[in-house]
Design an enzyme around this catalytic site. Structure first.
Site, PDB file in Angstrom:
ATOM      1  NE  ARG A  59      30.322  -5.141 171.062  1.00 20.74           N
ATOM      2  CZ  ARG A  59      30.974  -3.821 170.677  1.00 20.74           C
ATOM      3  NH1 ARG A  59      31.389  -3.423 169.411  1.00 20.74           N
ATOM      4  NH2 ARG A  59      31.732  -3.122 171.650  1.00 20.74           N
ATOM      5  NE  ARG A 114      31.375  -0.641 175.524  1.00 17.67           N
ATOM      6  CZ  ARG A 114      30.408  -0.822 174.712  1.00 17.67           C
ATOM      7  NH1 ARG A 114      29.273  -1.440 175.404  1.00 17.67           N
ATOM      8  NH2 ARG A 114      30.165  -0.426 173.308  1.00 17.67           N
TER       9      ARG A 114
HETATM   10  P1  ADP Z   1      33.061   0.361 171.440  1.00 11.07           P
HETATM   11  O1  ADP Z   1      33.826   1.544 170.994  1.00 11.07           O
HETATM   12  O2  ADP Z   1      31.667   0.484 170.678  1.00 11.07           O
HETATM   13  O3  ADP Z   1      32.921   0.183 172.800  1.00 11.07           O
HETATM   14  P2  ADP Z   1      34.888  -1.575 170.507  1.00 11.07           P
HETATM   15  O4  ADP Z   1      34.765  -2.824 169.692  1.00 11.07           O
HETATM   16  O5  ADP Z   1      35.887  -0.603 169.688  1.00 11.07           O
HETATM   17  O6  ADP Z   1      33.644  -0.970 171.032  1.00 11.07           O
HETATM   18  O7  ADP Z   1      35.722  -2.149 171.761  1.00 11.07           O
HETATM   19  C1  ADP Z   1      35.130  -2.994 172.570  1.00 11.07           C
HETATM   20  C2  ADP Z   1      35.885  -3.230 173.862  1.00 11.07           C
HETATM   21  O8  ADP Z   1      37.302  -3.591 173.514  1.00 11.07           O
HETATM   22  C3  ADP Z   1      36.417  -2.039 174.665  1.00 11.07           C
HETATM   23  O9  ADP Z   1      35.452  -1.665 175.685  1.00 11.07           O
HETATM   24  C4  ADP Z   1      37.635  -2.303 175.214  1.00 11.07           C
HETATM   25  O10 ADP Z   1      37.519  -3.208 176.234  1.00 11.07           O
HETATM   26  C5  ADP Z   1      38.207  -3.102 174.222  1.00 11.07           C
HETATM   27  N1  ADP Z   1      39.285  -2.232 173.260  1.00 11.07           N
HETATM   28  C6  ADP Z   1      38.901  -2.249 172.003  1.00 11.07           C
HETATM   29  N2  ADP Z   1      39.891  -1.374 171.540  1.00 11.07           N
HETATM   30  C7  ADP Z   1      40.956  -1.135 172.439  1.00 11.07           C
HETATM   31  C8  ADP Z   1      41.914  -0.171 172.537  1.00 11.07           C
HETATM   32  N3  ADP Z   1      42.651   0.319 171.835  1.00 11.07           N
HETATM   33  N4  ADP Z   1      42.632  -0.231 173.999  1.00 11.07           N
HETATM   34  C9  ADP Z   1      41.977  -0.985 174.958  1.00 11.07           C
HETATM   35  N5  ADP Z   1      40.962  -1.744 174.804  1.00 11.07           N
HETATM   36  C10 ADP Z   1      40.420  -1.687 173.895  1.00 11.07           C
END
Ligand code: ADP
Length: 191
Positions: free
Chosen positions: A134, A146
Site C-alpha cells: 500500500r 492520515r
Molecule cells: P487505514 O484505516 O489503515 O488508513 P483504510 O483501508 O481504512 O486504511 O483506508 C485507506 C484510505 O481510504 C483512507 O486514508 C481514505 O483516503 C480512504 N477511505 C477509506 N474509508 C473511508 C471513509 N469511510 N471515508 C473517507 N475516506 C475513506
C-alpha cells in the site's frame, strides 16, 4: 441483526480483528478502504478519483463512501449482520449510516473502538508498508497526515455513538487473542 462498527485509527488492528469477528459471528465485512482499493484495481472512474485523495492521506468525499455502503446494504438483505470497518469516518457518514439502517428497521448494535497511541500506530504502519504494497503505508509524512485526518474528522464519530450509549473502548495494544476476547465480551453484552 448484529451491526457492529469496528472503530479506531489507521493501524489500530481493525483488519486483523475483523477477520476473527466475521469467522465467529458470521457477519458481512464492509471495509470502505477495501472497497475503494477494489475500485482502483478495476480502474473505474470512482477509483481514479479516490486514488488521488488516498495517495495524499486525505479522506474521500462522504457521498462516495455512503453510496458504496448503501449499495452493499441493498445487496445483502439476508445477512446476519454487518461489521463496518473504516466507516463511518465523519459525523456526516454516521448520520447517513443511521438513516440507511433505520430504513431497514435496523440500527447500530455497538461501536467497539480499538485504542492505540500515535507512536505505536506510526511504527505499525511503517512495518506494514514493508509488505502490504500500500503506497499510503510507505511514507512517514503520509501516515502522519492520515492520523491527523483521523484526529480532526473521525474522532468526533466516537462522541456521536457515545451519546447513543453504544461506545465501548478496548485496549488495542497486547495479544491479538486478548483483544479479541475483549471485543467478544462487548458483542455478547448486546447480542
Ligand atoms: P487505514 O484505516 O489503515 O488508513 P483504510 O483501508 O481504512 O486504511 O483506508 C485507506 C484510505 O481510504 C483512507 O486514508 C481514505 O483516503 C480512504 N477511505 C477509506 N474509508 C473511508 C471513509 N469511510 N471515508 C473517507 N475516506 C475513506
Amino acid at each position: 441483526m448484529l451491526n457492529l462498527i469496528l472503530f479506531g485509527p489507521p493501524g489500530a488492528g481493525k483488519g486483523t480483528q475483523s477477520e476473527k469477528i466475521i469467522a465467529k459471528y458470521n457477519l458481512i465485512h464492509l471495509s470502505t478502504g477495501d472497497l475503494l482499493r477494489s475500485e482502483i484495481q478495476a480502474g473505474s472512474e470512482l477509483g481514479l478519483k479516490a486514488k488521488t485523495l488516498m495517495d495524499q492521506g486525505l479522506l474521500v468525499p462522504d457521498e462516495v463512501v455512503i453510496g458504496m455502503i448503501d449499495h452493499k446494504l441493498k445487496t445483502h438483505r439476508d445477512a446476519a449482520g454487518f461489521i463496518f470497518d473504516g466507516f463511518p469516518r465523519t459525523v456526516k457518514q454516521s448520520e447517513a449510516l443511521d438513516n440507511l439502517l433505520a430504513s431497514y428497521n435496523e440500527s447500530i448494535s455497538v461501536m467497539v473502538a480499538l485504542v492505540v497511541d500515535d507512536n505505536e500506530l506510526l511504527a505499525r504502519l511503517l512495518k506494514r508498508g514493508l509488505t502490504s504494497g500500500r503506497p499510503d503505508d510507505q511514507n512517514e509524512e503520509l501516515i502522519s497526515k492520515r492520523i491527523q485526518e483521523y484526529n480532526s474528522k473521525t474522532k468526533p464519530v466516537a462522541d456521536y455513538y457515545q451519546a447513543q450509549g453504544k461506545f465501548v473502548p478496548v485496549d488495542g495494544i497486547g495479544e491479538i487473542e486478548t483483544i479479541f476476547s475483549e471485543i467478544s465480551n462487548a458483542i455478547s453484552a448486546v447480542k
